[in-house]
Structures are given as C-alpha cells and as structure tokens.
Design a protein around this motif. Structure first.
Motif, PDB file in Angstrom:
ATOM      1  N   LEU A  11     -88.239 -49.397 102.497  1.00 14.73           N
ATOM      2  CA  LEU A  11     -89.561 -49.347 101.927  1.00 14.73           C
ATOM      3  C   LEU A  11     -89.978 -48.027 102.054  1.00 14.73           C
ATOM      4  O   LEU A  11     -89.990 -47.539 103.209  1.00 14.73           O
ATOM      5  CB  LEU A  11     -90.576 -50.398 102.037  1.00 14.73           C
ATOM      6  CG  LEU A  11     -90.017 -51.868 101.909  1.00 14.73           C
ATOM      7  CD1 LEU A  11     -91.170 -52.809 102.408  1.00 14.73           C
ATOM      8  CD2 LEU A  11     -89.595 -52.125 100.678  1.00 14.73           C
ATOM      9  N   SER A  12     -90.637 -47.431 101.160  1.00 11.30           N
ATOM     10  CA  SER A  12     -91.004 -45.917 101.279  1.00 11.30           C
ATOM     11  C   SER A  12     -92.322 -45.714 100.736  1.00 11.30           C
ATOM     12  O   SER A  12     -92.903 -46.415  99.848  1.00 11.30           O
ATOM     13  CB  SER A  12     -89.877 -44.854 100.672  1.00 11.30           C
ATOM     14  OG  SER A  12     -90.137 -45.287  99.276  1.00 11.30           O
ATOM     15  N   SER A  18     -88.110 -40.473  97.995  1.00 13.68           N
ATOM     16  CA  SER A  18     -86.882 -41.257  98.507  1.00 13.68           C
ATOM     17  C   SER A  18     -85.696 -41.580  97.860  1.00 13.68           C
ATOM     18  O   SER A  18     -84.742 -41.452  98.102  1.00 13.68           O
ATOM     19  CB  SER A  18     -87.303 -42.865  99.080  1.00 13.68           C
ATOM     20  OG  SER A  18     -86.445 -43.561  99.826  1.00 13.68           O
ATOM     21  N   ALA A  19     -85.897 -41.681  96.431  1.00 13.59           N
ATOM     22  CA  ALA A  19     -84.965 -41.588  95.713  1.00 13.59           C
ATOM     23  C   ALA A  19     -84.118 -40.486  95.408  1.00 13.59           C
ATOM     24  O   ALA A  19     -82.984 -40.413  95.391  1.00 13.59           O
ATOM     25  CB  ALA A  19     -85.351 -41.994  94.084  1.00 13.59           C
ATOM     26  N   ALA A  20     -84.923 -39.165  95.641  1.00 13.44           N
ATOM     27  CA  ALA A  20     -84.285 -37.874  95.604  1.00 13.44           C
ATOM     28  C   ALA A  20     -83.334 -37.783  96.804  1.00 13.44           C
ATOM     29  O   ALA A  20     -82.096 -37.367  96.768  1.00 13.44           O
ATOM     30  CB  ALA A  20     -85.101 -36.871  95.557  1.00 13.44           C
ATOM     31  N   PHE A  21     -83.917 -37.979  98.199  1.00 10.38           N
ATOM     32  CA  PHE A  21     -83.159 -37.974  99.409  1.00 10.38           C
ATOM     33  C   PHE A  21     -81.907 -38.897  99.480  1.00 10.38           C
ATOM     34  O   PHE A  21     -80.788 -38.364  99.641  1.00 10.38           O
ATOM     35  CB  PHE A  21     -84.253 -38.206 100.433  1.00 10.38           C
ATOM     36  CG  PHE A  21     -83.537 -38.308 101.870  1.00 10.38           C
ATOM     37  CD1 PHE A  21     -83.369 -37.089 102.476  1.00 10.38           C
ATOM     38  CD2 PHE A  21     -82.834 -39.447 102.447  1.00 10.38           C
ATOM     39  CE1 PHE A  21     -82.543 -37.075 103.837  1.00 10.38           C
ATOM     40  CE2 PHE A  21     -82.390 -39.544 103.571  1.00 10.38           C
ATOM     41  CZ  PHE A  21     -82.085 -38.275 104.203  1.00 10.38           C
ATOM     42  N   TYR A  22     -82.127 -40.059  99.099  1.00 12.75           N
ATOM     43  CA  TYR A  22     -80.908 -41.008  99.158  1.00 12.75           C
ATOM     44  C   TYR A  22     -79.935 -40.855  97.708  1.00 12.75           C
ATOM     45  O   TYR A  22     -79.009 -41.009  98.064  1.00 12.75           O
ATOM     46  CB  TYR A  22     -81.263 -42.431  99.330  1.00 12.75           C
ATOM     47  CG  TYR A  22     -81.932 -42.646 100.461  1.00 12.75           C
ATOM     48  CD1 TYR A  22     -81.172 -42.812 101.650  1.00 12.75           C
ATOM     49  CD2 TYR A  22     -83.240 -42.850 100.902  1.00 12.75           C
ATOM     50  CE1 TYR A  22     -81.387 -43.015 102.920  1.00 12.75           C
ATOM     51  CE2 TYR A  22     -83.927 -43.073 102.054  1.00 12.75           C
ATOM     52  CZ  TYR A  22     -83.064 -43.095 103.237  1.00 12.75           C
ATOM     53  OH  TYR A  22     -83.503 -43.593 104.536  1.00 12.75           O
ATOM     54  N   GLY A  23     -80.700 -40.259  96.736  1.00 14.75           N
ATOM     55  CA  GLY A  23     -79.504 -40.041  95.539  1.00 14.75           C
ATOM     56  C   GLY A  23     -78.603 -38.866  95.722  1.00 14.75           C
ATOM     57  O   GLY A  23     -77.639 -38.822  95.217  1.00 14.75           O
ATOM     58  N   LEU A  24     -79.130 -38.039  96.758  1.00 14.95           N
ATOM     59  CA  LEU A  24     -78.091 -36.940  97.192  1.00 14.95           C
ATOM     60  C   LEU A  24     -77.320 -37.299  98.314  1.00 14.95           C
ATOM     61  O   LEU A  24     -76.203 -36.996  98.361  1.00 14.95           O
ATOM     62  CB  LEU A  24     -79.179 -35.719  97.626  1.00 14.95           C
ATOM     63  CG  LEU A  24     -78.479 -34.542  98.139  1.00 14.95           C
ATOM     64  CD1 LEU A  24     -77.676 -33.845  97.024  1.00 14.95           C
ATOM     65  CD2 LEU A  24     -79.311 -33.594  98.689  1.00 14.95           C
ATOM     66  N   LEU A  25     -77.744 -38.026  99.311  1.00 15.40           N
ATOM     67  CA  LEU A  25     -77.026 -38.443 100.331  1.00 15.40           C
ATOM     68  C   LEU A  25     -76.154 -39.497 100.311  1.00 15.40           C
ATOM     69  O   LEU A  25     -74.865 -39.389 100.598  1.00 15.40           O
ATOM     70  CB  LEU A  25     -78.001 -38.832 101.479  1.00 15.40           C
ATOM     71  CG  LEU A  25     -77.373 -39.473 102.791  1.00 15.40           C
ATOM     72  CD1 LEU A  25     -76.640 -38.313 103.627  1.00 15.40           C
ATOM     73  CD2 LEU A  25     -78.535 -39.884 103.774  1.00 15.40           C
ATOM     74  N   PHE A  49     -84.078 -50.422  97.805  1.00 15.91           N
ATOM     75  CA  PHE A  49     -85.343 -49.616  98.093  1.00 15.91           C
ATOM     76  C   PHE A  49     -86.560 -50.109  97.285  1.00 15.91           C
ATOM     77  O   PHE A  49     -86.347 -50.818  96.309  1.00 15.91           O
ATOM     78  CB  PHE A  49     -85.064 -48.200  97.553  1.00 15.91           C
ATOM     79  CG  PHE A  49     -83.967 -47.499  98.312  1.00 15.91           C
ATOM     80  CD1 PHE A  49     -84.227 -46.712  99.418  1.00 15.91           C
ATOM     81  CD2 PHE A  49     -82.424 -47.514  97.710  1.00 15.91           C
ATOM     82  CE1 PHE A  49     -83.131 -46.216 100.138  1.00 15.91           C
ATOM     83  CE2 PHE A  49     -81.525 -46.834  98.692  1.00 15.91           C
ATOM     84  CZ  PHE A  49     -82.106 -46.241  99.812  1.00 15.91           C
ATOM     85  N   GLY A  50     -87.713 -49.876  97.829  1.00 18.82           N
ATOM     86  CA  GLY A  50     -88.915 -50.395  97.273  1.00 18.82           C
ATOM     87  C   GLY A  50     -89.981 -49.747  97.779  1.00 18.82           C
ATOM     88  O   GLY A  50     -89.817 -48.964  98.903  1.00 18.82           O
ATOM     89  N   PRO A  51     -91.246 -49.823  97.331  1.00 20.31           N
ATOM     90  CA  PRO A  51     -92.367 -49.204  97.613  1.00 20.31           C
ATOM     91  C   PRO A  51     -92.809 -49.934  98.913  1.00 20.31           C
ATOM     92  O   PRO A  51     -92.961 -51.209  98.866  1.00 20.31           O
ATOM     93  CB  PRO A  51     -93.283 -49.241  96.637  1.00 20.31           C
ATOM     94  CG  PRO A  51     -92.992 -50.216  95.765  1.00 20.31           C
ATOM     95  CD  PRO A  51     -91.177 -50.640  95.915  1.00 20.31           C
ATOM     96  N   ALA A  52     -93.519 -49.174  99.729  1.00 21.66           N
ATOM     97  CA  ALA A  52     -94.148 -49.932 100.876  1.00 21.66           C
ATOM     98  C   ALA A  52     -95.625 -50.140 100.576  1.00 21.66           C
ATOM     99  O   ALA A  52     -96.080 -49.789  99.527  1.00 21.66           O
ATOM    100  CB  ALA A  52     -94.382 -48.950 102.204  1.00 21.66           C
ATOM    101  N   LYS A  53     -95.998 -51.323 101.111  1.00 20.07           N
ATOM    102  CA  LYS A  53     -97.455 -51.644 100.725  1.00 20.07           C
ATOM    103  C   LYS A  53     -98.392 -50.736 101.161  1.00 20.07           C
ATOM    104  O   LYS A  53     -98.239 -50.123 102.126  1.00 20.07           O
ATOM    105  CB  LYS A  53     -97.793 -52.986 101.427  1.00 20.07           C
ATOM    106  CG  LYS A  53     -97.256 -54.157 101.114  1.00 20.07           C
ATOM    107  CD  LYS A  53     -97.481 -55.418 101.622  1.00 20.07           C
ATOM    108  CE  LYS A  53     -97.110 -56.616 100.984  1.00 20.07           C
ATOM    109  NZ  LYS A  53     -97.478 -57.698 101.487  1.00 20.07           N
TER     110      LYS A  53
END
Length: 128
Positions: A11-12, A18-25, A49-53
C-alpha cells in the motif's frame, strides 16, 4: 511439505509514484503486469498494489511489519545494470559489495520500503 509464498500486497501514499517506481523495476525482475495493480512472475508470485488509508503512519524501517523484500539476480552484471537504470530514472540505488563476494542493490520505493536485489557467489546462501 512446504508452503510457497503466493503474494505480497504493498500500500502506498502516492499510487502514481509507486506505479512509476515498480513499473520500471518489476519487468526487469521477471514480472509481467496482469492488471493495472497486479504483477506476477513465472513462479506464481503476485505483487498487488493499493492506496494506503489516509492518516496512517509512514513506513518505519525497523518498526513492526515488512522490513524489506529481496530478489536473487542471476549475475553481478544484472545487479549493476539495474542500479544504473534506476538511478537514471531518478531513484535512489545503493549498491553494496560484501566480504565473500555478495553484491546487493537496495532500492527504497517512494514510501521508503526497501527492495533488495542481490547476487550471491555459488555456495553462498541467500539468507544467513
């Protein structure tokens, strides 16, 4: 009989970062995107992946919960190349060489959760 790790959920605070970071990695670690928020590798490990509260505390490196997660690389060259790619994209990439020959790359995601990518010399166990 042992149980196989099936999935991780991350969760981020900033899903776009987060999507940009993990989309590259993740593609460089053998993962394919199955849905906008789900990636999987050929061994069946899924990362979702999902949004943090709102108003939840941030990641704490030594607090309770997941400290980091690690992947084994097939070569030192692949670890070094990944460090170059991630740094070129503006991410922090800390490369360490340990006595005995292990080379490890530590990549904090946008929320600070560390991803480790390491190469271990033959005969060296990944976790000691």
């Amino acid at each position: 009989m042992s149980f196989k790790l099936d999935h991780l959920t991350i969760l981020s605070r900033d899903p776009k970062a987060s999507a940009a970071f993990y989309g590259l990695l993740l593609p460089r670690l053998g993962f394919m995107q199955k849905k906008p928020h789900i990636w999987a590798n050929e061994d069946g490990l899924h990362i979702q992946f999902g949004p943090a509260k709102d108003d939840t505390p941030g990641y704490e490196r030594y607090g309770p919960g997941l400290n980091h997660f690690g992947f084994t690389a097939p070569s030192v060259a692949m670890v070094e190349e990944l460090a170059t790619v991630m740094e070129a994209a503006g991410h922090v990439a800390r490369l360490q060489r340990f006595p005995g020959g292990t080379t490890a790359l530590f990549l904090p995601d946008p929320d600070g959760l560390r991803v480790e990518v390491s190469w271990y010399p033959p005969g060296t166990p990944p976790v000691d």
